[in-house]
Design a protein around this motif. Structure first.
Motif, PDB file in Angstrom:
ATOM      1  N   VAL A  75      18.203 100.649  16.143  1.00  0.00           N
ATOM      2  CA  VAL A  75      19.596 100.202  16.066  1.00  0.00           C
ATOM      3  C   VAL A  75      20.372 101.199  15.214  1.00  0.00           C
ATOM      4  O   VAL A  75      19.776 102.011  14.498  1.00  0.00           O
ATOM      5  CB  VAL A  75      19.717  98.790  15.435  1.00  0.00           C
ATOM      6  N   HIS A  76      21.687 101.150  15.316  1.00  0.00           N
ATOM      7  CA  HIS A  76      22.510 101.980  14.444  1.00  0.00           C
ATOM      8  C   HIS A  76      23.733 101.185  14.008  1.00  0.00           C
ATOM      9  O   HIS A  76      24.404 100.547  14.838  1.00  0.00           O
ATOM     10  CB  HIS A  76      22.911 103.296  15.127  1.00  0.00           C
ATOM     11  N   PRO A  77      24.029 101.202  12.716  1.00  0.00           N
ATOM     12  CA  PRO A  77      25.203 100.476  12.223  1.00  0.00           C
ATOM     13  C   PRO A  77      26.472 101.289  12.397  1.00  0.00           C
ATOM     14  O   PRO A  77      26.464 102.512  12.264  1.00  0.00           O
ATOM     15  CB  PRO A  77      24.876 100.286  10.728  1.00  0.00           C
ATOM     16  N   LYS A  78      27.562 100.613  12.745  1.00  0.00           N
ATOM     17  CA  LYS A  78      28.879 101.242  12.807  1.00  0.00           C
ATOM     18  C   LYS A  78      29.754 100.579  11.757  1.00  0.00           C
ATOM     19  O   LYS A  78      29.950  99.357  11.790  1.00  0.00           O
ATOM     20  CB  LYS A  78      29.488 101.067  14.204  1.00  0.00           C
ATOM     21  N   ARG A  79      30.235 101.380  10.853  1.00  0.00           N
ATOM     22  CA  ARG A  79      31.000 100.855   9.728  1.00  0.00           C
ATOM     23  C   ARG A  79      32.162  99.988  10.212  1.00  0.00           C
ATOM     24  O   ARG A  79      32.993 100.406  11.007  1.00  0.00           O
ATOM     25  CB  ARG A  79      31.535 102.006   8.881  1.00  0.00           C
ATOM     26  N   GLY A  80      32.165  98.758   9.740  1.00  0.00           N
ATOM     27  CA  GLY A  80      33.237  97.827  10.076  1.00  0.00           C
ATOM     28  C   GLY A  80      33.126  97.192  11.445  1.00  0.00           C
ATOM     29  O   GLY A  80      33.950  96.343  11.803  1.00  0.00           O
ATOM     30  N   ALA A  81      32.087  97.596  12.226  1.00  0.00           N
ATOM     31  CA  ALA A  81      31.971  97.064  13.592  1.00  0.00           C
ATOM     32  C   ALA A  81      30.713  96.228  13.798  1.00  0.00           C
ATOM     33  O   ALA A  81      30.689  95.327  14.633  1.00  0.00           O
ATOM     34  CB  ALA A  81      32.004  98.202  14.604  1.00  0.00           C
ATOM     35  N   GLY A  82      29.643  96.558  13.074  1.00  0.00           N
ATOM     36  CA  GLY A  82      28.401  95.823  13.238  1.00  0.00           C
ATOM     37  C   GLY A  82      27.215  96.740  13.507  1.00  0.00           C
ATOM     38  O   GLY A  82      27.290  97.957  13.316  1.00  0.00           O
ATOM     39  N   VAL A  83      26.117  96.148  13.968  1.00  0.00           N
ATOM     40  CA  VAL A  83      24.881  96.889  14.244  1.00  0.00           C
ATOM     41  C   VAL A  83      24.611  96.834  15.742  1.00  0.00           C
ATOM     42  O   VAL A  83      24.613  95.761  16.340  1.00  0.00           O
ATOM     43  CB  VAL A  83      23.687  96.283  13.461  1.00  0.00           C
ATOM     44  N   GLU A 104      24.548  97.085  23.013  1.00  0.00           N
ATOM     45  CA  GLU A 104      24.987  95.722  22.675  1.00  0.00           C
ATOM     46  C   GLU A 104      24.955  95.511  21.167  1.00  0.00           C
ATOM     47  O   GLU A 104      24.084  96.016  20.456  1.00  0.00           O
ATOM     48  CB  GLU A 104      24.084  94.707  23.365  1.00  0.00           C
ATOM     49  N   LYS A 105      25.891  94.731  20.692  1.00  0.00           N
ATOM     50  CA  LYS A 105      25.971  94.422  19.274  1.00  0.00           C
ATOM     51  C   LYS A 105      25.024  93.273  18.931  1.00  0.00           C
ATOM     52  O   LYS A 105      24.966  92.271  19.649  1.00  0.00           O
ATOM     53  CB  LYS A 105      27.405  94.038  18.909  1.00  0.00           C
ATOM     54  N   LEU A 106      24.289  93.440  17.844  1.00  0.00           N
ATOM     55  CA  LEU A 106      23.398  92.367  17.376  1.00  0.00           C
ATOM     56  C   LEU A 106      24.234  91.261  16.723  1.00  0.00           C
ATOM     57  O   LEU A 106      25.391  91.484  16.342  1.00  0.00           O
ATOM     58  CB  LEU A 106      22.401  92.906  16.361  1.00  0.00           C
ATOM     59  N   PRO A 107      23.655  90.081  16.575  1.00  0.00           N
ATOM     60  CA  PRO A 107      24.353  89.033  15.824  1.00  0.00           C
ATOM     61  C   PRO A 107      24.708  89.522  14.414  1.00  0.00           C
ATOM     62  O   PRO A 107      24.052  90.414  13.874  1.00  0.00           O
ATOM     63  CB  PRO A 107      23.330  87.889  15.768  1.00  0.00           C
ATOM     64  N   THR A 108      25.734  88.963  13.840  1.00  0.00           N
ATOM     65  CA  THR A 108      26.173  89.386  12.504  1.00  0.00           C
ATOM     66  C   THR A 108      25.141  88.994  11.443  1.00  0.00           C
ATOM     67  O   THR A 108      24.241  88.184  11.690  1.00  0.00           O
ATOM     68  CB  THR A 108      27.506  88.730  12.143  1.00  0.00           C
ATOM     69  N   ARG A 166      19.802  92.188   5.613  1.00  0.00           N
ATOM     70  CA  ARG A 166      20.229  93.590   5.530  1.00  0.00           C
ATOM     71  C   ARG A 166      19.017  94.525   5.433  1.00  0.00           C
ATOM     72  O   ARG A 166      19.001  95.598   6.022  1.00  0.00           O
ATOM     73  CB  ARG A 166      21.158  93.754   4.332  1.00  0.00           C
ATOM     74  N   ARG A 167      18.016  94.121   4.683  1.00  0.00           N
ATOM     75  CA  ARG A 167      16.803  94.943   4.556  1.00  0.00           C
ATOM     76  C   ARG A 167      16.072  95.049   5.899  1.00  0.00           C
ATOM     77  O   ARG A 167      15.565  96.106   6.261  1.00  0.00           O
ATOM     78  CB  ARG A 167      15.853  94.362   3.507  1.00  0.00           C
ATOM     79  N   ALA A 168      16.034  93.956   6.640  1.00  0.00           N
ATOM     80  CA  ALA A 168      15.381  93.975   7.951  1.00  0.00           C
ATOM     81  C   ALA A 168      16.128  94.892   8.907  1.00  0.00           C
ATOM     82  O   ALA A 168      15.520  95.692   9.638  1.00  0.00           O
ATOM     83  CB  ALA A 168      15.314  92.552   8.515  1.00  0.00           C
ATOM     84  N   LEU A 169      17.450  94.821   8.912  1.00  0.00           N
ATOM     85  CA  LEU A 169      18.255  95.677   9.790  1.00  0.00           C
ATOM     86  C   LEU A 169      18.128  97.142   9.397  1.00  0.00           C
ATOM     87  O   LEU A 169      18.114  98.037  10.252  1.00  0.00           O
ATOM     88  CB  LEU A 169      19.720  95.243   9.749  1.00  0.00           C
TER      89      LEU A 169
END
Length: 237
Positions: free
Chosen positions: A59-67, A27-31, A47-50
């Motif tokens: 969690v893992h970030p996806k460029r342009g898609a979210g975390v 699931e995607k986290l809130p922006t 951003r530092r918390a994420l």
């Protein structure tokens, strides 16, 4: 004592959300914008918390898609028989083990007492990192009576399983005689091994396992990543 950084508090709040199942795997986290509003901070702080959660492997970030959320905590029951691989497999994960060291040395006073050893007896010490789906969940340090198990180190290097190694030296079954749990903070070394932030909450377990005759055969100390396991006490405890 200085105040806790805001990003640290936000990271801990999000960890609680994850451990309580408020977000599911994939699931995607809130922006960042939404989280900034929720916590009343700027995006840099969010951003530092994420980034801290990503470093922990939650969690893992996806460029342009979210975390996105990675894996939920592993269920880890504590009962009369505690077996790491079985616990992890029962949670639908793949168990793994990275052996850090195997050595034989004189037992400490604490180990001598727990294993009921004689004066100046030695122990085999095994230190490892245990994993679930390649994510580290615990660091363990276990002592075994060297006199009763002279072949233990060589067998552990070969079999890479404590249960299989104990069986190979004649301990076909063993049970948990005692477990003590304490909350502690991750040291610098533990944080690197577990991929968590220094000072992150760990669950410290001290346990004694005995054979079918009640003789102590293992004195184990384990540091679990607090947000990667759900501890439960089973009916056979």
């Amino acid at each position: 004592m200085g105040r806790t950084a805001l990003w640290t508090e936000i990271a801990e709040s999000l960890r609680r959300d994850l451990s309580e199942g408020r977000f599911r795997v994939g699931e995607k986290l809130p922006t960042e914008a939404e989280l900034s509003i929720r916590f009343g901070v700027n995006r840099h702080t969010v951003r530092r918390a994420l980034a801290a959660l990503a470093q922990d492997g939650q969690v893992h970030p996806k460029r342009g898609a979210g975390v996105f959320v990675t894996t939920p905590p592993t269920n880890y029951p504590l009962g009369k028989r505690v077996r790491f691989s079985q616990n992890v497999e029962a949670s639908g994960r793949t168990p793994g083990r990275t052996i850090l060291q195997i050595e034989t040395r004189f037992a400490t006073e604490e180990e001598t007492k727990a294993l009921k050893l004689g004066m100046d007896e030695k122990v085999h010490l095994a230190e490892d990192i245990t994993l679930a789906d390649d994510v580290p969940i615990a660091v363990s340090l276990s002592a075994f009576p060297a006199k009763a198990m002279p072949r233990f180190p060589a067998l552990l290097r070969e079999l890479r399983s404590i249960t299989k190694t104990l069986s190979a030296v004649g301990v076909d079954d063993y049970t948990r005689a005692q477990t003590t749990l304490t909350a502690v903070a991750a040291t610098a070394i533990q944080s690197r091994r577990l991929r968590v932030s220094e000072g992150a909450p760990l669950l410290y377990s001290v346990a004694v396992n005995v054979d079918k005759d009640g003789t102590p055969i293992e004195y184990g100390r384990t540091w679990f990543a607090g947000d990667r396991v759900n501890m439960s006490v089973t009916a056979d405890a």
